[in-house]
Design a protein around this motif. Structure first.
Motif, PDB file in Angstrom:
ATOM      1  N   LEU A 633      30.260  37.421  32.962  1.00 48.22           N
ATOM      2  CA  LEU A 633      31.481  38.329  33.016  1.00 48.22           C
ATOM      3  C   LEU A 633      32.336  38.473  34.537  1.00 48.22           C
ATOM      4  CD1 LEU A 633      28.163  40.073  32.961  1.00 48.22           C
ATOM      5  CD2 LEU A 633      30.289  40.767  31.247  1.00 48.22           C
ATOM      6  N   LEU A 634      32.376  38.044  35.370  1.00 46.93           N
ATOM      7  CA  LEU A 634      33.902  37.836  36.314  1.00 46.93           C
ATOM      8  C   LEU A 634      35.217  37.238  36.098  1.00 46.93           C
ATOM      9  CD1 LEU A 634      31.559  36.224  39.180  1.00 46.93           C
ATOM     10  CD2 LEU A 634      32.207  38.500  38.863  1.00 46.93           C
ATOM     11  N   LEU A 635      35.042  36.452  34.617  1.00 51.10           N
ATOM     12  CA  LEU A 635      36.466  36.324  34.118  1.00 51.10           C
ATOM     13  C   LEU A 635      37.250  36.873  33.189  1.00 51.10           C
ATOM     14  CD1 LEU A 635      36.071  32.019  34.022  1.00 51.10           C
ATOM     15  CD2 LEU A 635      36.779  33.328  35.577  1.00 51.10           C
ATOM     16  N   THR A 636      35.897  37.356  32.587  1.00 53.19           N
ATOM     17  CA  THR A 636      36.483  38.725  31.715  1.00 53.19           C
ATOM     18  C   THR A 636      36.282  40.224  32.522  1.00 53.19           C
ATOM     19  OG1 THR A 636      34.351  37.836  29.973  1.00 53.19           O
ATOM     20  CG2 THR A 636      35.289  40.172  29.924  1.00 53.19           C
ATOM     21  N   THR A 637      36.631  40.225  33.499  1.00 50.09           N
ATOM     22  CA  THR A 637      36.895  41.422  34.128  1.00 50.09           C
ATOM     23  C   THR A 637      38.528  41.026  34.636  1.00 50.09           C
ATOM     24  OG1 THR A 637      34.728  41.935  35.166  1.00 50.09           O
ATOM     25  CG2 THR A 637      36.994  42.876  35.857  1.00 50.09           C
ATOM     26  N   LEU A 638      38.532  39.937  35.359  1.00 52.29           N
ATOM     27  CA  LEU A 638      39.751  39.365  35.463  1.00 52.29           C
ATOM     28  C   LEU A 638      40.631  39.341  34.100  1.00 52.29           C
ATOM     29  CD1 LEU A 638      39.230  36.434  37.910  1.00 52.29           C
ATOM     30  CD2 LEU A 638      40.276  38.903  38.784  1.00 52.29           C
ATOM     31  N   GLU A 639      40.336  39.179  33.329  1.00 47.03           N
ATOM     32  CA  GLU A 639      41.009  38.653  31.526  1.00 47.03           C
ATOM     33  C   GLU A 639      42.098  40.367  31.206  1.00 47.03           C
ATOM     34  OE1 GLU A 639      38.556  35.684  29.753  1.00 47.03           O
ATOM     35  OE2 GLU A 639      38.704  37.083  28.796  1.00 47.03           O
ATOM     36  N   TYR A 640      40.905  41.163  31.210  1.00 48.57           N
ATOM     37  CA  TYR A 640      40.990  42.533  30.714  1.00 48.57           C
ATOM     38  C   TYR A 640      41.624  44.220  32.118  1.00 48.57           C
ATOM     39  CZ  TYR A 640      36.858  45.082  31.588  1.00 48.57           C
ATOM     40  OH  TYR A 640      35.419  45.587  31.860  1.00 48.57           O
ATOM     41  N   LYS A 641      41.507  43.432  33.488  1.00 44.58           N
ATOM     42  CA  LYS A 641      41.568  44.661  33.958  1.00 44.58           C
ATOM     43  C   LYS A 641      42.719  43.585  35.506  1.00 44.58           C
ATOM     44  CE  LYS A 641      38.534  47.211  34.160  1.00 44.58           C
ATOM     45  NZ  LYS A 641      38.991  49.021  34.076  1.00 44.58           N
ATOM     46  N   SER A 642      43.223  44.768  35.247  1.00 50.82           N
ATOM     47  CA  SER A 642      44.941  44.669  36.235  1.00 50.82           C
ATOM     48  C   SER A 642      44.895  45.310  37.016  1.00 50.82           C
ATOM     49  CB  SER A 642      46.375  44.769  35.983  1.00 50.82           C
ATOM     50  OG  SER A 642      46.213  46.388  35.747  1.00 50.82           O
ATOM     51  N   LEU A 643      45.703  45.075  38.568  1.00 51.97           N
ATOM     52  CA  LEU A 643      44.939  45.478  40.032  1.00 51.97           C
ATOM     53  C   LEU A 643      45.583  47.036  39.553  1.00 51.97           C
ATOM     54  CD1 LEU A 643      46.931  43.371  41.852  1.00 51.97           C
ATOM     55  CD2 LEU A 643      44.479  43.526  42.481  1.00 51.97           C
ATOM     56  N   ASP A 644      46.390  47.205  38.787  1.00 48.99           N
ATOM     57  CA  ASP A 644      46.707  48.612  38.959  1.00 48.99           C
ATOM     58  C   ASP A 644      46.026  49.767  37.346  1.00 48.99           C
ATOM     59  OD1 ASP A 644      49.951  48.233  39.413  1.00 48.99           O
ATOM     60  OD2 ASP A 644      50.860  47.623  37.166  1.00 48.99           O
ATOM     61  N   ASP A 645      45.056  49.214  36.811  1.00 49.37           N
ATOM     62  CA  ASP A 645      44.294  49.570  36.404  1.00 49.37           C
ATOM     63  C   ASP A 645      42.912  49.915  37.211  1.00 49.37           C
ATOM     64  OD1 ASP A 645      45.078  49.421  33.875  1.00 49.37           O
ATOM     65  OD2 ASP A 645      43.907  47.148  33.362  1.00 49.37           O
ATOM     66  N   CYS A 646      42.630  48.750  37.772  1.00 45.27           N
ATOM     67  CA  CYS A 646      41.627  49.250  39.028  1.00 45.27           C
ATOM     68  C   CYS A 646      41.190  48.226  40.074  1.00 45.27           C
ATOM     69  CB  CYS A 646      39.889  48.976  38.221  1.00 45.27           C
ATOM     70  SG  CYS A 646      38.523  49.716  39.762  1.00 45.27           S
ATOM     71  N   GLU A 647      42.397  48.243  41.313  1.00 44.51           N
ATOM     72  CA  GLU A 647      42.672  47.205  42.198  1.00 44.51           C
ATOM     73  C   GLU A 647      41.398  47.019  42.833  1.00 44.51           C
ATOM     74  OE1 GLU A 647      44.054  47.493  46.933  1.00 44.51           O
ATOM     75  OE2 GLU A 647      44.972  48.863  44.516  1.00 44.51           O
ATOM     76  N   GLU A 648      40.235  47.851  43.016  1.00 53.00           N
ATOM     77  CA  GLU A 648      39.248  46.866  43.973  1.00 53.00           C
ATOM     78  C   GLU A 648      37.841  46.567  43.047  1.00 53.00           C
ATOM     79  OE1 GLU A 648      35.834  49.371  46.989  1.00 53.00           O
ATOM     80  OE2 GLU A 648      36.883  50.908  45.790  1.00 53.00           O
ATOM     81  N   LEU A 649      38.664  46.759  41.601  1.00 54.00           N
ATOM     82  CA  LEU A 649      37.018  45.732  40.758  1.00 54.00           C
ATOM     83  C   LEU A 649      38.211  44.422  40.831  1.00 54.00           C
ATOM     84  CD1 LEU A 649      34.921  45.439  39.019  1.00 54.00           C
ATOM     85  CD2 LEU A 649      35.776  46.428  37.073  1.00 54.00           C
TER      86      LEU A 649
END
Length: 866
Positions: A633-649
């Motif tokens: 789930l951590l790797l999936t978060t990095l896959e579909y989220k960018s810093l522009d989408d949600c920086e803190e996450l």
């Protein structure tokens, strides 16, 4: 040819390569991991302020049918005229009693009506004089009614009486006042006597009843003579009779004192209270009536007539209740204050609390409430009244206190009046009653919603937080959570309290030491897994506990199902976040530029923080690193989220991966996917976000211990980026970038890369700029240069033009007086000295010796500027 010492130094391994011959302790791992593992910070969940003042907010889990109303009508008729009337309001029909006039055996001028008599003991009648027997018969028939009127001039002499009265041809004593015959007759007419029968006779002494009389009727005189002869014939009184006489004397003194007080109260009532009541009945204008209410309260307080013992209290309350219909908030508050001071109970207490609640719903009335000190009256209700008998009254009382607690202007007053102690004591009462009964008290959940919401408003104050610790409030709130687990409103309010308190070190430590809180929080997460408002605060609290206390990390990890609960929560909100995503063509662009995280993202932010903090514990870190669900789930978060989408996450997820990548655990998912993780980190390195860059560099610092990852770094020119970061003038970034370069120099084939991008000069500049303030970074620079110069034959060819500068820096920093004198805060001198002695000095000394042995000094060393 190398000297023996040089050969010995040449055989040393690179500094960063770990030794596998000795198993390190947990303490050593934690000590070394200070810079590799780190906790994660985040913002407290936002709690919006409610638009309207109600008992239950719009987000309440209770339906309107299952909770008390916030709106209602209230009139004078709502109050009961007597506090002693049953709550049901049922009135008892009076019995019709028609007195009959008995035929008088004597030709007395004053006859009296005869009422049904209770049974009389004949033996006792024979023991008393005939006069007393006749008196008893008259008294047993009820009130003595006479037909003579009192002259107007003597009308003020009348007083109420509960004492026995004898009517004679002369004076009669009543309540200590001697009245003439005519006065006594009028007194009895205006104030009927209430005589009681207790199955026996009360002896009445003639000298008390007819003190100062000159003559008696013949039937009383004869009775008296017989009594006197009977007394003379009797023997001397025994000791028991003497004791009985002494008791009567004391009782008589008490009655006289009581009578005197009644006389004083009567006079004060007529002179001070009655005129004010006349003013209230006029109702000319609000200002006049309000002023009269204030005057009335002061007069009652002065006359000690507040409370329940004052006899004319019912008359006073009736007058006050009538004024409720005037409809003025200011007047209603003044009326409520007096009514509460008179200690009304049951339905009247409920109605007066409702009256104040109704007024307090309007924020504009806060100043009126503060000016009249209504808060003190409300707190007195909570302090002195019975909880179980007045649960609904307590509810509206607490509702008013909750409203005004949201106004910062009341904060100091609430603290000084002991509101915190009163509310926690109320919570304690509810906990004890629930434990004793085995079930929650009716409507206690509604009351707790108001209490916990009030405490939530107060805990921002440092004084309140210190009181919380001193009276052990946190365990009491945890107990409420356990007992009212099914009440979402109560649990949400307490979760908000904990999220605020645990942001402070002392409160966080106090809650962390309460071992039952971890299982409690896990149960809450499992029960309300899809309820974002409560879950996000519980997880935020867990993040605070595990960020500041390694024992808290251990206790949490020992709870059954702790990791599985976090994983399940991660999966739930990950799916919710995926479903909330919009394609680019359907508003996706607007979504990508939003700055505030969504509700699902906010939970994931707090959750990844908890995982990052728990991973610091050496027993839990390897467990998490080998958990495919967590890592996936951590790797999936990095896959579909960018810093522009949600920086803190994204940053929190990267920090969690960094902490997990520290452990070289067997079957570690992080180690198995290290190259894929390296690819995901590339997009962070090329971003404009320095926090994202820093986290990515830290992960590369752990992953670059592996040769394959080092090859990936060189192949993708990541090493050039690391050397460029040495110029960032950012201490943490320089430290992390230097760690990656250190790992690269372990491989002899990759040492040459330091010369390609001017790496040597950048490292020397870092040593000069940060050495005096950060001996750990200085040590890291020296280790990198040591690895780089392992096969040195000539210092100048190895370090180039930076050789002399490096020699001077090392020589200067190895001088303890120069290195530790005035370069930092004196309070941190011991801390810096420790790192200088244990880390920097050994490495720098060896590096200096190596350079000096392979360097030919052709010119004086330059003096660098620090």
């Amino acid at each position: 040819m190398l000297s023996p010492n040089d050969k010995k130094l040449g055989k040393l391994d690179p500094f960063y390569r770990p030794s596998v011959s000795k198993q390190k302790t947990s303490a050593e791992i934690i000590s070394e991991a200070r810079n590799a593992l780190r906790t994660v910070r985040t913002h407290r969940p936002f709690t919006p302020q409610e638009d309207q003042r109600k008992l239950f907010g719009p987000a309440s889990s209770q339906t309107s049918e299952n909770r008390p109303p916030s709106s209602f009508s209230l009139h004078a008729s709502s109050f009961e005229s007597s506090d002693s009337r049953p709550i049901s309001g049922a009135r008892l029909s009076p019995l019709e009693l028609k007195p009959k006039v008995p035929a008088s055996p004597a030709t007395e001028e004053d006859s009296c009506f005869s009422f049904p008599k209770p049974p009389v003991d004949a033996a006792k009648i024979r023991r008393i004089s005939s006069a007393r027997a006749r008196l008893f018969r008259a008294a047993s028939q009820g009130a003595l009614l006479l037909d003579r009127s009192l002259p107007p001039s003597d009308s003020k002499k009348t007083v109420e009486s509960k004492e026995t009265v004898m009517i004679a041809d002369s004076m009669v004593k009543t309540n200590g006042i001697y009245l003439t015959k005519s006065n006594a007759i009028c007194h009895l007419k205006s104030h009927p006597l209430q005589l009681t029968y207790d199955g026996g006779f009360k002896e009445i002494k003639e000298q008390e009843m007819f003190k100062g009389t000159t003559s008696l009727p013949s039937h009383l005189k004869s009775g008296g003579d017989q009594g006197e002869r009977h007394a003379r014939a009797s023997s001397c009184p025994s000791s028991s009779e003497l004791s009985r006489l002494q008791t009567k004397a004391v009782s008589k003194a008490d009655r006289q004192e009581k009578d005197a007080k009644i006389e004083v109260d009567e006079a004060f009532w007529n002179m001070r209270i009655v005129p004010i009541l006349h003013e209230l009945e006029k109702e000319e204008n609000i200002e006049t009536v309000c002023a009269a209410c204030t005057q009335l309260h002061h007069a009652l307080e002065e006359g000690n007539m507040l409370g329940t013992k004052f006899k004319k209290r019912s008359i006073l309350l009736k007058t006050l209740y009538k004024l409720v219909d005037v409809g003025s908030d200011l007047l209603s508050l003044k009326l409520a204050k007096i009514i509460l001071a008179l200690k009304v109970s049951r339905n009247n207490l409920l109605n007066v609390c409702k009256l104040i609640f109704k007024i307090s719903r309007n924020e504009k009335n806060d100043s009126l409430i503060q000016n009249d000190s209504i808060l003190e009256s409300l707190l007195e209700v909570l302090r002195s009244e019975d909880l179980q008998m007045n649960m609904e009254a307590f509810l509206y009382c607490m509702g008013s206190i909750k409203f005004i607690s949201g106004n910062p202007g009341f904060l100091n007053e609430m603290i000084s009046k002991g509101a915190v102690e009163i509310l926690i004591n109320l919570v304690k009462q509810i906990n004890e009653s629930t434990k004793k009964c085995g079930t929650c008290l009716p409507n206690s959940g509604h009351l707790l919603v108001q209490v916990t919401a009030t405490l939530r408003n107060l805990v921002d104050s440092p004084l309140v937080r210190s009181k919380f610790l001193s009276i052990s409030a946190l365990p009491q709130l945890c107990t409420v959570m356990e007992q009212y687990m099914g009440d979402k409103d109560v649990c949400t309010n307490i979760a908000r309290i904990f999220s605020k308190l645990t942001s402070y070190h002392d409160c966080c430590g106090a809650l962390a030491s309460y071992s039952r809180c971890y299982a409690l929080f896990l149960n809450l997460i499992n029960k309300y897994q899809k309820e974002q408002d409560i879950v996000v605060r519980v997880v935020f609290t867990l993040g605070n506990l595990t960020a500041k206390n390694n024992q808290a990390r251990e206790q949490f990890s020992k709870e059954k199902g702790s990791i599985q609960t976090l994983l399940s929560l991660f999966q739930t909100f990950h799916q919710l976040d995926l479903h909330s995503q919009k394609p680019v063509g359907q508003g996706g662009e607007a979504y990508r530029v939003q700055r505030l995280p969504s509700e699902a993202e906010d939970v994931l932010i707090k959750l990844t923080r908890v995982l990052a903090n728990i991973a610091i514990h050496p027993g839990m870190g390897p467990v998490l690193a080998t958990n495919p669900g967590i890592v996936g789930l951590l790797l999936t978060t990095l896959e579909y989220k960018s810093l522009d989408d949600c920086e803190e996450l994204v940053i929190n997820a990267t920090a969690t991966i960094n902490n997990l990548s520290y452990y070289q655990a067997k079957n570690s998912i992080i180690q198995d996917k290290k190259l894929y993780i390296a690819e995901l980190l590339l997009k962070l390195l090329v971003s404009n976000n320095m926090d994202g860059i820093l986290e990515a560099v830290r992960v590369f610092g752990n992953l670059s211990k592996d040769r394959d990852v080092c090859d990936f770094i060189v192949q993708n020119n990541v090493h050039k980026f690391m050397m460029a970061l040495l110029d960032a003038q950012h201490q943490d970034i320089c430290f992390s970038a230097c760690g990656v370069l250190l790992n690269l120099t372990v491989d002899k084939d990759k040492r040459v890369i330091l010369k390609e991008g001017g790496g040597i000069k950048k490292l020397v500049d870092c040593l000069r700029d940060f050495g005096p303030t950060d001996w750990q970074l200085a040590c890291l620079v020296c280790k990198t240069l040591w690895n780089f110069s392992e096969n040195i034959t000539n210092a100048s060819s190895c370090f180039g033009n930076d050789t002399n500068t490096l020699l001077f820096l090392l020589s200067s920093f190895l001088d303890e007086e120069l290195a530790l004198d005035g370069s930092f805060d004196p309070d941190l001198k011991n801390y810096h000295k420790l790192h200088w002695e244990t880390e920097f000095k050994p490495v720098a000394q060896q590096l200096l010796n190596r350079i000096q042995r392979h360097h030919t000094f052709l010119e004086p060393l330059p003096v660098p500027s620090f």
